[in-house]
Design a protein around this motif. Structure first.
Motif, PDB file in Angstrom:
ATOM      1  N   GLN A 155     -65.237 -92.170 -54.364  1.00 20.29           N
ATOM      2  CA  GLN A 155     -63.959 -92.130 -55.360  1.00 20.29           C
ATOM      3  C   GLN A 155     -63.512 -90.966 -55.723  1.00 20.29           C
ATOM      4  O   GLN A 155     -62.420 -90.904 -56.344  1.00 20.29           O
ATOM      5  N   MET A 156     -64.620 -90.063 -56.405  1.00 18.72           N
ATOM      6  CA  MET A 156     -64.280 -89.103 -57.061  1.00 18.72           C
ATOM      7  C   MET A 156     -63.458 -87.990 -56.195  1.00 18.72           C
ATOM      8  O   MET A 156     -62.552 -87.482 -56.587  1.00 18.72           O
ATOM      9  N   ASN A 157     -63.990 -88.021 -54.910  1.00 23.77           N
ATOM     10  CA  ASN A 157     -63.315 -87.168 -53.919  1.00 23.77           C
ATOM     11  C   ASN A 157     -62.051 -87.600 -53.687  1.00 23.77           C
ATOM     12  O   ASN A 157     -61.000 -86.633 -53.675  1.00 23.77           O
ATOM     13  N   ASN A 158     -61.550 -88.801 -53.535  1.00 17.09           N
ATOM     14  CA  ASN A 158     -60.576 -89.304 -53.496  1.00 17.09           C
ATOM     15  C   ASN A 158     -59.543 -89.248 -54.501  1.00 17.09           C
ATOM     16  O   ASN A 158     -58.182 -88.913 -54.578  1.00 17.09           O
ATOM     17  N   GLU A 159     -59.960 -89.280 -55.689  1.00 21.17           N
ATOM     18  CA  GLU A 159     -59.204 -88.959 -56.912  1.00 21.17           C
ATOM     19  C   GLU A 159     -58.754 -87.457 -57.099  1.00 21.17           C
ATOM     20  O   GLU A 159     -57.550 -87.269 -57.466  1.00 21.17           O
ATOM     21  N   VAL A 190     -71.992 -82.819 -65.851  1.00 22.69           N
ATOM     22  CA  VAL A 190     -72.889 -84.077 -64.802  1.00 22.69           C
ATOM     23  C   VAL A 190     -72.123 -84.208 -63.428  1.00 22.69           C
ATOM     24  O   VAL A 190     -72.828 -84.158 -62.452  1.00 22.69           O
ATOM     25  N   VAL A 191     -70.826 -84.227 -63.373  1.00 20.11           N
ATOM     26  CA  VAL A 191     -70.019 -84.522 -62.185  1.00 20.11           C
ATOM     27  C   VAL A 191     -68.928 -83.312 -61.903  1.00 20.11           C
ATOM     28  O   VAL A 191     -68.177 -83.259 -62.722  1.00 20.11           O
ATOM     29  N   SER A 192     -69.246 -82.929 -60.507  1.00 21.30           N
ATOM     30  CA  SER A 192     -68.226 -81.929 -60.456  1.00 21.30           C
ATOM     31  C   SER A 192     -67.823 -81.880 -58.927  1.00 21.30           C
ATOM     32  O   SER A 192     -68.542 -82.177 -58.149  1.00 21.30           O
ATOM     33  N   THR A 193     -66.453 -81.753 -58.738  1.00 21.05           N
ATOM     34  CA  THR A 193     -65.929 -81.753 -57.408  1.00 21.05           C
ATOM     35  C   THR A 193     -65.373 -80.442 -57.012  1.00 21.05           C
ATOM     36  O   THR A 193     -64.865 -80.018 -57.824  1.00 21.05           O
ATOM     37  N   THR A 194     -65.963 -79.987 -55.709  1.00 20.53           N
ATOM     38  CA  THR A 194     -65.685 -78.724 -55.360  1.00 20.53           C
ATOM     39  C   THR A 194     -64.698 -78.909 -54.400  1.00 20.53           C
ATOM     40  O   THR A 194     -64.532 -79.506 -53.352  1.00 20.53           O
ATOM     41  N   VAL A 195     -63.394 -77.746 -54.404  1.00 20.85           N
ATOM     42  CA  VAL A 195     -62.667 -77.841 -53.497  1.00 20.85           C
ATOM     43  C   VAL A 195     -62.237 -76.591 -52.813  1.00 20.85           C
ATOM     44  O   VAL A 195     -62.286 -75.517 -53.447  1.00 20.85           O
ATOM     45  N   ILE A 196     -62.435 -76.504 -51.521  1.00 22.14           N
ATOM     46  CA  ILE A 196     -62.326 -75.131 -50.636  1.00 22.14           C
ATOM     47  C   ILE A 196     -60.991 -75.398 -50.009  1.00 22.14           C
ATOM     48  O   ILE A 196     -60.567 -76.518 -49.177  1.00 22.14           O
ATOM     49  N   PHE A 197     -59.980 -74.204 -50.258  1.00 25.61           N
ATOM     50  CA  PHE A 197     -58.746 -74.456 -49.600  1.00 25.61           C
ATOM     51  C   PHE A 197     -58.570 -73.990 -48.248  1.00 25.61           C
ATOM     52  O   PHE A 197     -59.487 -72.965 -47.973  1.00 25.61           O
ATOM     53  N   GLU A 225     -62.446 -86.209 -67.182  1.00 21.63           N
ATOM     54  CA  GLU A 225     -62.848 -86.456 -68.388  1.00 21.63           C
ATOM     55  C   GLU A 225     -61.724 -87.168 -68.898  1.00 21.63           C
ATOM     56  O   GLU A 225     -60.525 -86.710 -69.002  1.00 21.63           O
ATOM     57  N   LYS A 226     -61.765 -88.516 -69.390  1.00 20.00           N
ATOM     58  CA  LYS A 226     -60.854 -89.212 -70.071  1.00 20.00           C
ATOM     59  C   LYS A 226     -59.780 -89.696 -69.312  1.00 20.00           C
ATOM     60  O   LYS A 226     -58.701 -89.412 -69.801  1.00 20.00           O
ATOM     61  N   HIS A 282     -55.531 -70.157 -56.020  1.00 25.12           N
ATOM     62  CA  HIS A 282     -55.046 -71.587 -56.504  1.00 25.12           C
ATOM     63  C   HIS A 282     -55.412 -71.879 -57.901  1.00 25.12           C
ATOM     64  O   HIS A 282     -55.781 -72.839 -58.390  1.00 25.12           O
ATOM     65  N   ILE A 283     -55.712 -70.874 -58.784  1.00 21.80           N
ATOM     66  CA  ILE A 283     -56.068 -70.895 -60.087  1.00 21.80           C
ATOM     67  C   ILE A 283     -54.985 -71.663 -60.750  1.00 21.80           C
ATOM     68  O   ILE A 283     -53.616 -71.488 -60.625  1.00 21.80           O
ATOM     69  N   GLU A 284     -55.450 -72.771 -61.699  1.00 24.93           N
ATOM     70  CA  GLU A 284     -54.236 -73.377 -62.356  1.00 24.93           C
ATOM     71  C   GLU A 284     -54.051 -72.828 -63.757  1.00 24.93           C
ATOM     72  O   GLU A 284     -55.165 -72.102 -64.241  1.00 24.93           O
ATOM     73  N   GLU A 285     -52.841 -72.676 -64.176  1.00 25.79           N
ATOM     74  CA  GLU A 285     -52.647 -72.052 -65.296  1.00 25.79           C
ATOM     75  C   GLU A 285     -53.377 -72.556 -66.748  1.00 25.79           C
ATOM     76  O   GLU A 285     -53.532 -71.764 -67.729  1.00 25.79           O
ATOM     77  N   THR A 286     -53.753 -73.805 -66.678  1.00 32.36           N
ATOM     78  CA  THR A 286     -54.351 -74.060 -67.973  1.00 32.36           C
ATOM     79  C   THR A 286     -55.813 -74.570 -67.643  1.00 32.36           C
ATOM     80  O   THR A 286     -56.385 -75.690 -67.658  1.00 32.36           O
ATOM     81  N   LEU A 287     -56.691 -73.371 -67.774  1.00 37.21           N
ATOM     82  CA  LEU A 287     -58.205 -73.858 -67.486  1.00 37.21           C
ATOM     83  C   LEU A 287     -58.666 -74.135 -69.221  1.00 37.21           C
ATOM     84  O   LEU A 287     -58.083 -73.234 -69.953  1.00 37.21           O
ATOM     85  N   PRO A 288     -59.478 -74.954 -69.368  1.00 36.53           N
ATOM     86  CA  PRO A 288     -60.097 -75.080 -70.529  1.00 36.53           C
ATOM     87  C   PRO A 288     -60.808 -73.973 -71.220  1.00 36.53           C
ATOM     88  O   PRO A 288     -61.402 -73.101 -70.733  1.00 36.53           O
TER      89      PRO A 288
END
Length: 110
Positions: A29-33, A61-68, A81-82, A104-110
């Motif tokens: 489910q997380m992969n698909n999201e 606790v939960v982390s999804t890793t993406v390799i492009f 989160e939320k 592929h860095i996103e401009e708004t990292l927390p």
């Protein structure tokens, strides 16, 4: 005594199976999201994603890793989160290169 032991072992096997099935389902489910987020919100194509996998562990606790597909030596980490999915970090697959520029860095990292 043997009957109680058999029932106990069968119960453990069933509990282990159910927990494994729930974790596998949650990871899928997380992969698909995350894939849905990248394709719909960030305008990537499925072909742009080489590998997507979710790990359950320490912090976060939960982390999804993406390799492009065009950047096989970098990992990007996403979390939910939320009901909001965001990229929170990136790292090389192996080693460390302080001069590496992530594509592929996103401009708004927390």
């Amino acid at each position: 005594m043997k009957k109680k032991t058999k029932i106990f072992l069968i119960s453990l096997i069933i509990i282990y199976g159910v927990i494994s099935l729930v974790l596998h389902s949650f990871r899928n489910q997380m992969n698909n999201e995350v894939i849905h987020y990248l394709v719909d919100a960030r305008d990537y194509k499925n072909e742009d994603l080489y590998k997507v996998y979710t790990q359950i562990g320490k912090a976060p606790v939960v982390s999804t890793t993406v390799i492009f597909a065009d950047e096989l030596y970098a990992r990007y980490f996403y979390r939910k989160e939320k009901d909001r999915i965001y990229q929170y970090s990136m790292a090389p697959v192996k080693g460390f290169d302080p001069n590496y520029t992530y594509k592929h860095i996103e401009e708004t990292l927390p």
